[in-house]
Write an enzyme that holds these catalytic residues in place. Structure first.
Site, mmCIF file in Angstrom:
data_model
loop_
_atom_site.group_PDB
_atom_site.id
_atom_site.type_symbol
_atom_site.label_atom_id
_atom_site.label_comp_id
_atom_site.label_asym_id
_atom_site.label_seq_id
_atom_site.Cartn_x
_atom_site.Cartn_y
_atom_site.Cartn_z
ATOM 1 N N LYS A 1 20.574 2.888 2.583
ATOM 2 C CA LYS A 1 19.410 3.568 2.604
ATOM 3 C C LYS A 1 19.943 4.999 2.387
ATOM 4 O O LYS A 1 21.205 5.339 2.868
ATOM 5 C CB LYS A 1 18.808 3.353 3.842
ATOM 6 C CG LYS A 1 17.422 3.975 3.822
ATOM 7 C CD LYS A 1 16.549 2.541 3.219
ATOM 8 C CE LYS A 1 15.087 2.909 3.331
ATOM 9 N NZ LYS A 1 14.250 1.602 2.985
HETATM 10 P P1 NAD Z 1 4.061 6.029 1.273
HETATM 11 O O1 NAD Z 1 4.528 7.475 1.598
HETATM 12 O O2 NAD Z 1 3.539 5.782 0.155
HETATM 13 O O3 NAD Z 1 2.916 5.582 2.479
HETATM 14 C C1 NAD Z 1 3.004 5.868 3.669
HETATM 15 C C2 NAD Z 1 1.673 5.972 4.187
HETATM 16 O O4 NAD Z 1 1.749 6.118 5.914
HETATM 17 C C3 NAD Z 1 0.764 7.140 4.081
HETATM 18 O O5 NAD Z 1 -0.480 7.037 3.726
HETATM 19 C C4 NAD Z 1 0.947 8.315 5.075
HETATM 20 O O6 NAD Z 1 -0.324 9.156 5.160
HETATM 21 C C5 NAD Z 1 0.792 7.207 6.283
HETATM 22 N N1 NAD Z 1 1.400 7.571 7.406
HETATM 23 C C6 NAD Z 1 2.397 8.294 7.653
HETATM 24 N N2 NAD Z 1 2.574 8.547 9.070
HETATM 25 C C7 NAD Z 1 1.658 7.817 9.556
HETATM 26 C C8 NAD Z 1 1.146 7.782 11.000
HETATM 27 N N3 NAD Z 1 1.850 8.288 12.043
HETATM 28 N N4 NAD Z 1 -0.003 6.762 11.214
HETATM 29 C C9 NAD Z 1 -0.630 6.402 10.314
HETATM 30 N N5 NAD Z 1 -0.010 6.498 9.011
HETATM 31 C C10 NAD Z 1 0.783 7.194 8.530
HETATM 32 O O7 NAD Z 1 5.085 4.991 1.680
HETATM 33 P P2 NAD Z 1 5.279 3.439 1.500
HETATM 34 O O8 NAD Z 1 6.287 3.396 0.278
HETATM 35 O O9 NAD Z 1 3.995 2.769 1.555
HETATM 36 O O10 NAD Z 1 6.126 3.046 2.572
HETATM 37 C C11 NAD Z 1 5.618 2.760 3.818
HETATM 38 C C12 NAD Z 1 6.668 1.662 4.718
HETATM 39 O O11 NAD Z 1 6.836 0.688 4.003
HETATM 40 C C13 NAD Z 1 7.938 2.496 5.022
HETATM 41 O O12 NAD Z 1 8.179 1.997 6.284
HETATM 42 C C14 NAD Z 1 8.838 1.862 4.032
HETATM 43 O O13 NAD Z 1 10.170 2.154 4.389
HETATM 44 C C15 NAD Z 1 8.426 0.596 3.876
HETATM 45 N N6 NAD Z 1 8.676 -0.083 2.518
HETATM 46 C C16 NAD Z 1 8.315 0.595 1.274
HETATM 47 C C17 NAD Z 1 8.583 -0.201 0.243
HETATM 48 C C18 NAD Z 1 8.340 0.420 -1.089
HETATM 49 O O14 NAD Z 1 8.337 -0.600 -1.969
HETATM 50 N N7 NAD Z 1 7.473 1.397 -1.184
HETATM 51 C C19 NAD Z 1 9.446 -1.392 0.432
HETATM 52 C C20 NAD Z 1 9.634 -2.029 1.574
HETATM 53 C C21 NAD Z 1 9.226 -1.124 2.699
#
Ligand code: NAD
Length: 417
Positions: A107
């Site tokens: 990471k």
């Molecule tokens: P992103 O930045 O696209 O979305 C994150 C969302 O969470 C945004 O809408 C933001 O406004 C919201 N957010 C932030 N803080 C918040 C809070 N305190 N309360 C409510 N909402 C809040 O990110 P993403 O790519 O969707 O990733 C989200 C999670 O999924 C992370 O933990 C990431 O590690 C995990 N993840 C992502 C992927 C991927 O392919 N993108 C894969 C595996 C895991």
């Protein structure tokens, strides 16, 4: 995350210790699993638009390489720390092993607030960070991908910087990049599709139906918004969603197509009608069947776990549930589909992207989704069988399977020299 110390890596170690009670690994192997292989800290100087130079702290942790090159996202967020990145790198090691793809976990991240930076500043920061990591990344070494507040544009800049240094194009150095430079079809939706596949298996197993299933989603970003849309299309009732600015609720179900349009125009879901604005905390305890945390770590914790009404928690985010909350929820009989299973679809299609880049041969979208589904269902079934056999919660069973596979690889390779 252990709430008292705010030390998320301690949580990784505690959970590893818990599964080792079943696995009884030799000390040498257990010790190796507890310590990341390589932790890189870099200072990233950037000439800002106003002519000043700012120094950003950047990290990349390569947790374990026993099963192959390391793989994992890069996060741009003000709260990024080495501890958080190390935790997420370890989770990637277990996740890749659980879905049986030939990668170890990594990471990376930079402590920065991209909402206050221009596109040019983000580009310069990304290029310099990549330059600092040049000796340590590459298609055979360590392959970054997007994570919170990074996207395919950031991946394109990383790929370009790396390629410039090599003197030829190296698409396989990152995944989640634009299709026109070697990205894969289906990558954008992969994590959410994988989550929905696993969730629907659990729903079937629990003799529930997706039709009218009440869903609440924390975080309406890449993972959360697409999962909400896919479930809405399958007939589920998405009753509440949130982003960093607030949450909305409509017990009759939200029209997700319209919420997506509203979010695109207003940059937030708050204010969408017909729905009530509620607080982020209210969303966690809303009346629903399935809660999907898809934002940051530790959002389900000892303070709110007892109020949760959902029967299933499908972890789109990494490490959204603290250990204390796990205990409370397990006692209540809530089924938790753990992060390393539920959100593994992203790294599975990243693996497909890497394979396609290495072969310079690209697959159709149907083929990608079919192979993704096969892997996710297989992983779910393995976890479910072990969980039933040993009377373990799904998280412990998933972790056991992942950790065991990494331990086998370490054992097969032996200790160098
Ligand atoms: P992103 O930045 O696209 O979305 C994150 C969302 O969470 C945004 O809408 C933001 O406004 C919201 N957010 C932030 N803080 C918040 C809070 N305190 N309360 C409510 N909402 C809040 O990110 P993403 O790519 O969707 O990733 C989200 C999670 O999924 C992370 O933990 C990431 O590690 C995990 N993840 C992502 C992927 C991927 O392919 N993108 C894969 C595996 C895991």
């Amino acid at each position: 995350m252990t709430e008292k110390q705010n030390d998320s890596y301690k949580d990784v170690l505690d959970r590893l210790e818990a599964v080792n009670k079943y696995l009884n690994l030799p000390d040498g192997i257990y010790g190796r699993l507890r310590i990341p292989k390589r932790s890189i800290i870099v200072s990233v100087p950037v000439m800002m638009d106003d002519g000043s130079v700012q120094f950003f702290d950047g990290y990349r942790v390569q947790h374990n390489t026993a099963r192959g090159p390391t793989k994992g996202g890069i996060r741009y967020h003000p709260k990024v720390t080495l501890n958080e990145i190390t935790t997420l790198a370890a989770l990637m090691t277990w996740k890749c092993a659980l879905v049986d793809i030939p990668f170890g976990g990594a990471k990376g991240g930079i402590a920065c607030d991209t909402t206050k930076m221009s596109r040019d500043e983000i580009k310069k920061m990304t290029r310099r960070y990549t330059y600092e990591l040049l000796p340590f990344i590459g298609p055979e070494q360590d392959i970054p991908a997007p994570d919170m507040y990074t996207n395919e544009q950031v991946m394109a800049w990383i790929m370009d910087t790396y390629s410039m240094a090599k003197g030829y194009s190296v698409p396989g150095v990152v995944t989640g990049k634009p299709i026109c430079i070697g990205g894969s079809l289906g990558r954008k939706e992969a994590t959410s599709r994988g989550l929905v596949v696993v969730l629907l298996e659990a729903v079937k197993n629990m003799k529930l139906s997706v039709d009218g299933l009440k869903i609440a989603v924390i975080g309406f970003g890449n993972v959360g918004a697409i999962a909400a849309r896919l479930l809405y299309e399958k007939g589920a009732k998405v009753v509440a969603v949130s982003d960093s600015k607030g949450a909305i609720h409509n017990p009759k179900g939200l029209d997700i197509t319209n919420v997506l349009k509203f979010k695109a125009q207003n940059k937030t879901v708050t204010g969408y009608k017909p729905a009530d604005n509620i607080t982020l905390e209210e969303l966690v305890s809303i009346d629903c069947d399935v809660l999907i945390p898809a934002a940051t770590e530790g959002q389900i914790n000892s303070k709110n776990a007892k109020n949760i009404k959902a029967k299933i928690i499908a972890e789109g985010a990494n490490a959204p549930t603290t250990q204390d909350a796990d205990k409370i929820l397990n006692d209540k009989g809530v089924v938790i589909l753990p992060d390393i299973l539920a959100n593994a679809g992203g790294v599975v299609v990243s693996y497909f992207e890497w394979v396609q880049d290495l072969q310079r041969f690209f697959w159709k979208e149907e083929e990608i989704y079919k192979r993704l589904e096969e892997i996710m269902i297989n992983a779910y079934k393995q976890v479910n069988v072990l969980s039933a056999e040993k009377r373990l919660d799904m998280r412990t069973a998933a972790l056991m399977l992942g950790v065991k596979r990494v331990a086998e690889a370490i054992e097969a390779r032996g200790l160098y020299p």
